[in-house]
Design a protein around this motif. Structure first.
Motif, PDB file in Angstrom:
ATOM      1  N   ASP A   4       9.891  -4.599   2.127  1.00 37.12           N
ATOM      2  CA  ASP A   4      10.690  -3.479   1.469  1.00 37.12           C
ATOM      3  C   ASP A   4       9.797  -2.174   1.648  1.00 37.12           C
ATOM      4  N   VAL A   5      10.493  -1.051   1.706  1.00 34.17           N
ATOM      5  CA  VAL A   5       9.964   0.256   1.604  1.00 34.17           C
ATOM      6  C   VAL A   5      10.586   1.517   0.914  1.00 34.17           C
ATOM      7  N   PHE A   6      10.036   2.047   0.389  1.00 30.27           N
ATOM      8  CA  PHE A   6      10.603   3.405  -0.436  1.00 30.27           C
ATOM      9  C   PHE A   6       9.947   4.325   0.475  1.00 30.27           C
ATOM     10  N   ILE A   7      10.610   5.158   1.056  1.00 29.29           N
ATOM     11  CA  ILE A   7      10.211   6.598   1.683  1.00 29.29           C
ATOM     12  C   ILE A   7      10.618   7.664   0.866  1.00 29.29           C
ATOM     13  N   ILE A   8       9.528   8.401   0.456  1.00 29.70           N
ATOM     14  CA  ILE A   8       9.426   9.548  -0.478  1.00 29.70           C
ATOM     15  C   ILE A   8       9.416  10.856   0.434  1.00 29.70           C
ATOM     16  N   GLN A   9      10.262  11.700   0.449  1.00 33.73           N
ATOM     17  CA  GLN A   9      10.065  13.071   1.287  1.00 33.73           C
ATOM     18  C   GLN A   9       9.056  13.950   0.472  1.00 33.73           C
ATOM     19  N   GLY A  10       8.099  14.477   1.001  1.00 29.90           N
ATOM     20  CA  GLY A  10       7.304  15.560   0.413  1.00 29.90           C
ATOM     21  C   GLY A  10       7.807  16.739   0.771  1.00 29.90           C
ATOM     22  N   GLU A  11       6.682  17.718   1.352  1.00 33.86           N
ATOM     23  CA  GLU A  11       7.254  19.045   1.882  1.00 33.86           C
ATOM     24  C   GLU A  11       7.675  18.725   3.242  1.00 33.86           C
ATOM     25  N   GLY A  12       8.654  19.780   3.671  1.00 27.94           N
ATOM     26  CA  GLY A  12       9.331  19.643   4.852  1.00 27.94           C
ATOM     27  C   GLY A  12      10.686  18.782   4.814  1.00 27.94           C
TER      28      GLY A  12
ATOM     29  N   VAL B  90      12.388  17.196  11.383  1.00 30.15           N
ATOM     30  CA  VAL B  90      12.954  18.353  11.478  1.00 30.15           C
ATOM     31  C   VAL B  90      11.972  19.554  11.426  1.00 30.15           C
ATOM     32  N   THR B  91      11.195  19.542  10.453  1.00 26.77           N
ATOM     33  CA  THR B  91      10.224  20.741  10.394  1.00 26.77           C
ATOM     34  C   THR B  91       8.699  19.988   9.780  1.00 26.77           C
ATOM     35  N   LEU B  92       7.743  20.714   9.748  1.00 25.28           N
ATOM     36  CA  LEU B  92       6.534  19.894   9.378  1.00 25.28           C
ATOM     37  C   LEU B  92       6.850  19.387   8.048  1.00 25.28           C
ATOM     38  N   ALA B  93       6.337  18.161   8.065  1.00 17.99           N
ATOM     39  CA  ALA B  93       6.607  17.268   7.050  1.00 17.99           C
ATOM     40  C   ALA B  93       5.572  16.229   6.453  1.00 17.99           C
ATOM     41  N   MET B  94       5.675  15.974   5.156  1.00 17.35           N
ATOM     42  CA  MET B  94       4.723  15.008   4.636  1.00 17.35           C
ATOM     43  C   MET B  94       5.657  13.841   4.069  1.00 17.35           C
ATOM     44  N   SER B  95       5.358  12.903   4.409  1.00 19.49           N
ATOM     45  CA  SER B  95       6.157  11.464   3.863  1.00 19.49           C
ATOM     46  C   SER B  95       5.256  10.496   3.101  1.00 19.49           C
ATOM     47  N   TYR B  96       5.834   9.867   2.072  1.00 21.62           N
ATOM     48  CA  TYR B  96       4.878   8.794   1.575  1.00 21.62           C
ATOM     49  C   TYR B  96       5.925   7.432   1.475  1.00 21.62           C
ATOM     50  N   SER B  97       5.028   6.329   2.134  1.00 21.80           N
ATOM     51  CA  SER B  97       5.765   4.910   2.292  1.00 21.80           C
ATOM     52  C   SER B  97       5.320   4.199   1.014  1.00 21.80           C
ATOM     53  N   ILE B  98       5.826   3.799   0.177  1.00 21.59           N
ATOM     54  CA  ILE B  98       5.525   2.663  -0.742  1.00 21.59           C
ATOM     55  C   ILE B  98       6.109   1.465  -0.306  1.00 21.59           C
ATOM     56  N   GLY B  99       5.261   0.428   0.205  1.00 21.71           N
ATOM     57  CA  GLY B  99       5.793  -0.782   0.654  1.00 21.71           C
ATOM     58  C   GLY B  99       5.225  -1.962  -0.170  1.00 21.71           C
ATOM     59  N   PHE B 100       6.229  -2.864  -0.150  1.00 22.21           N
ATOM     60  CA  PHE B 100       6.177  -4.116  -0.853  1.00 22.21           C
ATOM     61  C   PHE B 100       6.520  -5.378  -0.213  1.00 22.21           C
ATOM     62  N   ARG B 101       5.545  -6.450  -0.018  1.00 22.57           N
ATOM     63  CA  ARG B 101       5.521  -7.376   0.997  1.00 22.57           C
ATOM     64  C   ARG B 101       5.199  -8.745   0.121  1.00 22.57           C
ATOM     65  N   ALA B 102       5.968  -9.928   0.756  1.00 17.48           N
ATOM     66  CA  ALA B 102       5.894 -11.202   0.220  1.00 17.48           C
ATOM     67  C   ALA B 102       5.380 -12.117   1.456  1.00 17.48           C
ATOM     68  N   PRO B 103       4.518 -13.130   0.876  1.00 16.60           N
ATOM     69  CA  PRO B 103       4.127 -14.149   1.830  1.00 16.60           C
ATOM     70  C   PRO B 103       5.051 -14.836   2.694  1.00 16.60           C
TER      71      PRO B 103
ATOM     72  N   ASP C 289       0.993  -1.246  -0.016  1.00 18.14           N
ATOM     73  CA  ASP C 289       0.120  -0.023  -0.065  1.00 18.14           C
ATOM     74  C   ASP C 289       0.752   1.207  -0.174  1.00 18.14           C
ATOM     75  N   LEU C 290       0.251   2.529  -0.087  1.00 19.64           N
ATOM     76  CA  LEU C 290       0.997   3.374  -0.072  1.00 19.64           C
ATOM     77  C   LEU C 290       0.328   4.270   1.261  1.00 19.64           C
ATOM     78  N   MET C 291       1.272   4.360   2.221  1.00 20.42           N
ATOM     79  CA  MET C 291       1.009   5.081   3.446  1.00 20.42           C
ATOM     80  C   MET C 291       1.461   6.506   3.452  1.00 20.42           C
ATOM     81  N   VAL C 292       0.665   7.327   3.847  1.00 20.22           N
ATOM     82  CA  VAL C 292       0.918   8.885   3.908  1.00 20.22           C
ATOM     83  C   VAL C 292       1.173   9.342   5.389  1.00 20.22           C
ATOM     84  N   SER C 293       2.104  10.015   5.820  1.00 21.32           N
ATOM     85  CA  SER C 293       2.181  10.496   7.022  1.00 21.32           C
ATOM     86  C   SER C 293       2.559  12.202   7.132  1.00 21.32           C
TER      87      SER C 293
END
Length: 379
Positions: free
Chosen positions: A129-137, A191-204, A109-113
């Protein structure tokens, strides 16, 4: 659209499931697909999985959503996390598309924080596995090496671990990406107000595979073969090594028989962990209604997060969609792959599909089930 600024094939060979990687400016001119207030609104909904993690010194409190307001948390030291945003917010789907160089069956899924200064979830280890994408902040991330890491508080069931020596210590800025394979401890601090996006990949896991396989064998009355032998140990209370291996070979035989495992795998890998935003209409469409809509230029669009898969060298002609099997006896491999690989079925493609009665029935069924919908524009 979002274009990932890396050589994806080199990444798969050198880093995927092997070692962490910082990708500075992986997205040039990155724009957040969702605003903080929109994310907060999603977390108000009962059916959407969300939580707030509050940092309290060296400890973290988790408050499960939904949330009516956030005033109780103050102005710093907390983080809102919302799961499966791609299921509920179509504008986030293009960001997911940027990572489809990896197979859909792995995608979780795409988790947003949204995080305030000092907010984080503590040092932990993920089994995916996870890709963490930095948005604002800006957020500072530390990643440790694989190894024997003590669980925080001695709780072996907790994902939290004791502090670790970092092999990566970086402040992510807008458009940066951090990739972390399973087993690497990591910790993020805002560090500052921030938006982050986590793209997760999972295997059974093996547990999940064995559970699903057992259920499938029982449901289909398969797997009835029993162990036989031509030699017996001299001592009656001993289970010989030959017998041990022979009994376990029964499982190996199942794992080598596509008839035994393919249906189970297709159903298992097409399921979602999180609820989908199924959009059934009050009045079901008829086949003729669907043909008319296609003639008027309608796009047949998957709902967010829906997995549509086919198996290479399948013993049958079929699709697996959201944990269910859809037989298509007369469908060509090209048609199956069109469904599996395309989130949108464009009008010119749909016109060809509906010329075949079985495919017309399938498309109508999928729309009436709320798994696809008619759209004028992609996303």
């Amino acid at each position: 659209m979002y274009t990932l600024n890396i050589d994806t094939q080199a990444f798969i060979k050198q880093h995927w499931q092997q070692k962490p990687l910082i990708i500075k400016q992986a997205f040039v001119d990155f724009e957040d697909p969702i605003a903080a207030d929109e994310l907060a609104g999603l977390a108000c909904e009962e059916e959407i999985s969300s939580r707030v993690v509050v940092t309290k010194g060296d400890d973290w409190d988790v408050v499960q959503g939904p949330f009516e307001d956030y005033d109780q948390f103050g102005e710093d030291n907390w983080q809102l996390l919302v799961q499966a945003v791609n299921h509920w917010y179509p504008a986030s789907q293009p960001l997911v598309e940027a990572f489809r160089f990896l197979p859909d069956w792995r995608f979780d899924d795409l988790m947003v924080s949204f995080a305030t200064p000092g907010g984080g979830v503590g040092p932990h280890i993920d089994n995916y596995d996870v890709f963490i994408i930095q948005g604002e902040g800006e957020r500072r991330w530390k990643v440790g090496d694989k190894g024997q890491h003590k669980r925080r508080g001695g709780n072996e069931n907790s994902p939290l671990v004791d502090d670790f020596e970092p092999i990566i210590d970086v402040v992510l800025q807008k458009g940066d990406v951090l990739y972390i394979p399973p087993g690497y401890p990591h910790c993020g601090e805002t560090v500052t107000l921030a938006m982050s996006y986590s793209i997760g990949f999972r295997a059974p896991s093996q547990q999940e595979l064995l559970t699903e396989l057992a259920d499938s064998l029982i449901d289909n009355n398969l797997g009835n073969k029993r162990f036989t032998s031509t030699d017996e140990p001299e001592a009656p209370g001993i289970i010989s090594q030959t017998h041990q291996q022979g009994i376990m070979d029964l499982l190996v035989q199942l794992a080598q028989d596509p008839q035994a495992y393919q249906t189970m795998l297709g159903k298992l890998l097409s399921q979602n962990r999180f609820e989908l935003d199924v959009c059934e209409d009050e009045e079901p469409l008829s086949n003729e209604d669907l043909i008319d809509a296609i003639e008027q230029g309608a796009i047949i669009q998957r709902i967010g997060g829906l997995k549509v898969l086919c198996l290479e060298q399948d013993s049958q002609s079929r699709l697996f969609i959201n944990g269910d099997e859809y037989p298509l006896a007369q469908a060509s491999e090209a048609v199956l792959q069109l469904f599996a690989n395309n989130v949108s079925i464009m009008p010119e493609q749909a016109r060809e599909l509906v010329e075949q009665p079985a495919l017309l029935e399938l498309l109508t069924q999928l729309v009436n089930q709320g798994l696809y919908y008619l759209a004028e524009d992609e996303y």
